[in-house]
Scaffold this active site. Structure first.
Site, PDB file in Angstrom:
ATOM      1  N   ALA A 116       0.824  -1.207   0.000  1.00 50.31           N
ATOM      2  CA  ALA A 116       0.000   0.000   0.000  1.00 50.31           C
ATOM      3  C   ALA A 116       0.859   1.259   0.000  1.00 50.31           C
ATOM      4  O   ALA A 116       0.545   2.231  -0.705  1.00 50.31           O
ATOM      5  CB  ALA A 116      -0.928  -0.010   1.215  1.00 50.31           C
ATOM      6  N   VAL A 120       3.934   1.592  -1.145  1.00 51.85           N
ATOM      7  CA  VAL A 120       4.586   1.722  -2.454  1.00 51.85           C
ATOM      8  C   VAL A 120       3.597   2.247  -3.492  1.00 51.85           C
ATOM      9  O   VAL A 120       3.890   3.191  -4.246  1.00 51.85           O
ATOM     10  CB  VAL A 120       5.186   0.373  -2.895  1.00 51.85           C
ATOM     11  CG1 VAL A 120       5.659   0.441  -4.348  1.00 51.85           C
ATOM     12  CG2 VAL A 120       6.340  -0.025  -1.982  1.00 51.85           C
ATOM     13  N   GLY A 127      10.026  -0.925  19.526  1.00 55.20           N
ATOM     14  CA  GLY A 127      11.451  -0.784  19.239  1.00 55.20           C
ATOM     15  C   GLY A 127      11.696  -0.021  17.955  1.00 55.20           C
ATOM     16  O   GLY A 127      12.606   0.821  17.875  1.00 55.20           O
ATOM     17  N   ASP A 177       0.931  -8.263  18.918  1.00 55.92           N
ATOM     18  CA  ASP A 177       0.535  -8.094  20.318  1.00 55.92           C
ATOM     19  C   ASP A 177      -0.597  -7.090  20.526  1.00 55.92           C
ATOM     20  O   ASP A 177      -1.214  -7.074  21.592  1.00 55.92           O
ATOM     21  CB  ASP A 177       1.735  -7.663  21.164  1.00 55.92           C
ATOM     22  CG  ASP A 177       2.747  -8.774  21.354  1.00 55.92           C
ATOM     23  OD1 ASP A 177       2.381  -9.946  21.157  1.00 55.92           O
ATOM     24  OD2 ASP A 177       3.909  -8.471  21.697  1.00 55.92           O
ATOM     25  N   LYS A 181     -18.311 -32.342  33.524  1.00 53.76           N
ATOM     26  CA  LYS A 181     -17.426 -31.305  33.003  1.00 53.76           C
ATOM     27  C   LYS A 181     -16.050 -31.487  33.625  1.00 53.76           C
ATOM     28  O   LYS A 181     -15.785 -31.026  34.729  1.00 53.76           O
ATOM     29  CB  LYS A 181     -17.982 -29.909  33.338  1.00 53.76           C
ATOM     30  CG  LYS A 181     -17.054 -28.754  33.014  1.00 53.76           C
ATOM     31  CD  LYS A 181     -16.791 -28.596  31.523  1.00 53.76           C
ATOM     32  CE  LYS A 181     -15.972 -27.354  31.244  1.00 53.76           C
ATOM     33  NZ  LYS A 181     -15.570 -27.238  29.825  1.00 53.76           N
ATOM     34  N   GLU A 201       2.196 -15.203  27.637  1.00 56.09           N
ATOM     35  CA  GLU A 201       3.552 -15.604  28.019  1.00 56.09           C
ATOM     36  C   GLU A 201       4.173 -14.726  29.100  1.00 56.09           C
ATOM     37  O   GLU A 201       4.966 -15.196  29.918  1.00 56.09           O
ATOM     38  CB  GLU A 201       4.467 -15.605  26.795  1.00 56.09           C
ATOM     39  CG  GLU A 201       4.649 -14.231  26.172  1.00 56.09           C
ATOM     40  CD  GLU A 201       5.478 -14.249  24.913  1.00 56.09           C
ATOM     41  OE1 GLU A 201       6.099 -15.277  24.624  1.00 56.09           O
ATOM     42  OE2 GLU A 201       5.496 -13.219  24.208  1.00 56.09           O
TER      43      GLU A 201
END
Length: 328
Positions: free
Chosen positions: A22, A24, A104, A128, A214, A223
């Protein structure tokens, strides 16, 4: 502005190629020369620039990964490294940058702009979904769908053997993947970084939620910052409730792979266009995002320093449908 360069940096995310495409195509629509920088900041330092026309980005919208590759650059962290990068930017005559990545990436772009005033507009590319300034990030929807496919399969075997499965998903600082995967997969619990883990809460819920009819449970674990967190939690539960058959599945980097979903392709396309048009409007040192379906621009310093809170509506939905809170 006559020449711009696009690069990807940090962890890859499905939809990065759609965003490159997009940017470009938007650049050429506005009569700009467009370059790609191969391997992120390392490529910028080493002069690894390639010219990109519309044909160069054809047939990539459906592909995962990034055709420009991605790398973490230790050298760019140093003033000397950034000086080398600036020399290459001048050599190629680049007037503006499009950065696709996460915290970053934007930290590096912020430093670089403050030192050399090369305009840069970023697009949030991370599974994330943890960047302040956009409701969704490129790759998040695909990652959730990847997790969901695994959860559905694990649910089949969990039910067959009456087991408790702890499924670890990505999310060091945020539980967006965990919560959305848990809701869509009908999981009994999600353990996320936003709330302190209390093993006694998990033990009590399993104790009272297990019966003759159940006996299987799915628990999604983000994590966090502790390696093997799901395994640690599973050991806690097994020690307290030895009658339960506890198993662990870590989904790992499979969450970053695969072709992007339709939602990610559209999001990436909108953001790729927004980065280029932001540069042409004179914007710099900002990230393009989508909030309430509209394009917004957020200063890099805010995306870096401000924490994106977990969506309370999602937590409320989980609590009302599941009869319990995800705040464990």
């Amino acid at each position: 502005m006559k020449k711009i360069a696009v690069y990807t940096s940090g962890g890859d995310a499905p939809g990065m190629n759609a965003c490159i495409r997009a940017a470009v195509r938007a650049g050429h629509y506005h009569n700009l020369e467009v370059y790609g920088i191969v391997r992120g900041y390392d490529g910028m330092i080493n002069g690894n620039f390639i010219e990109l026309d519309n044909r160069a980005v054809s047939n990539i919208i459906q592909k995962g990964g990034t055709i420009l590759k991605s790398a973490r650059s230790e050298e760019f962290r140093s003033p000397e490294g950034r000086r080398k990068a600036f020399d290459q930017i001048q050599k190629f005559g680049i007037d503006g940058l499009v950065a696709i990545g996460g915290n970053g990436t934007f930290t590096g772009a912020e430093l670089f702009y403050n030192e050399y005033q090369i305009p840069c507009v970023g697009a949030p590319g991370t599974i994330d979904n943890d960047l302040y300034g956009s409701d969704f990030t490129i790759g998040y929807d695909t990652a959730v769908n990847t997790c969901l496919a695994a959860i559905d399969k694990i649910r089949d075997t969990a039910d067959a053997h009456e087991r408790v499965f702890f499924i670890e998903v990505m999310g060091r600082d945020t539980g967006y993947i965990a919560v959305r995967s848990a809701i869509s997969g009908g999981a009994e619990m999600a353990i996320i970084p936003e709330f302190p883990y209390d093993k006694n809460v998990v033990i009590n819920r399993l104790k009272h939620g297990t019966s003759d009819t159940k006996a299987s449970h799915i628990i999604i674990v983000a994590e966090g910052h502790q390696e093997g967190r799901a395994s640690m939690i599973a050991r806690d539960i097994k020690e307290a409730l030895p009658q339960l058959d506890c198993r662990v599945t870590t989904l790992g980097h499979v969450q970053r792979g695969g072709g992007p979903s339709a939602a990610d392709r559209v999001l990436a396309s909108r953001l790729g266009l927004a980065t280029v048009e932001g540069l042409l409007e004179g914007r710099a040192n900002v990230m393009a995002g989508i909030i309430d379906h509209k394009v917004v621009y957020t200063p890099f310093i805010d995306t870096i320093t401000k924490r994106k809170p977990i969506n309370e509506d999602l937590l409320s939905l989980a609590e009302k449908l599941n009869g319990r809170s995800y705040k464990v």
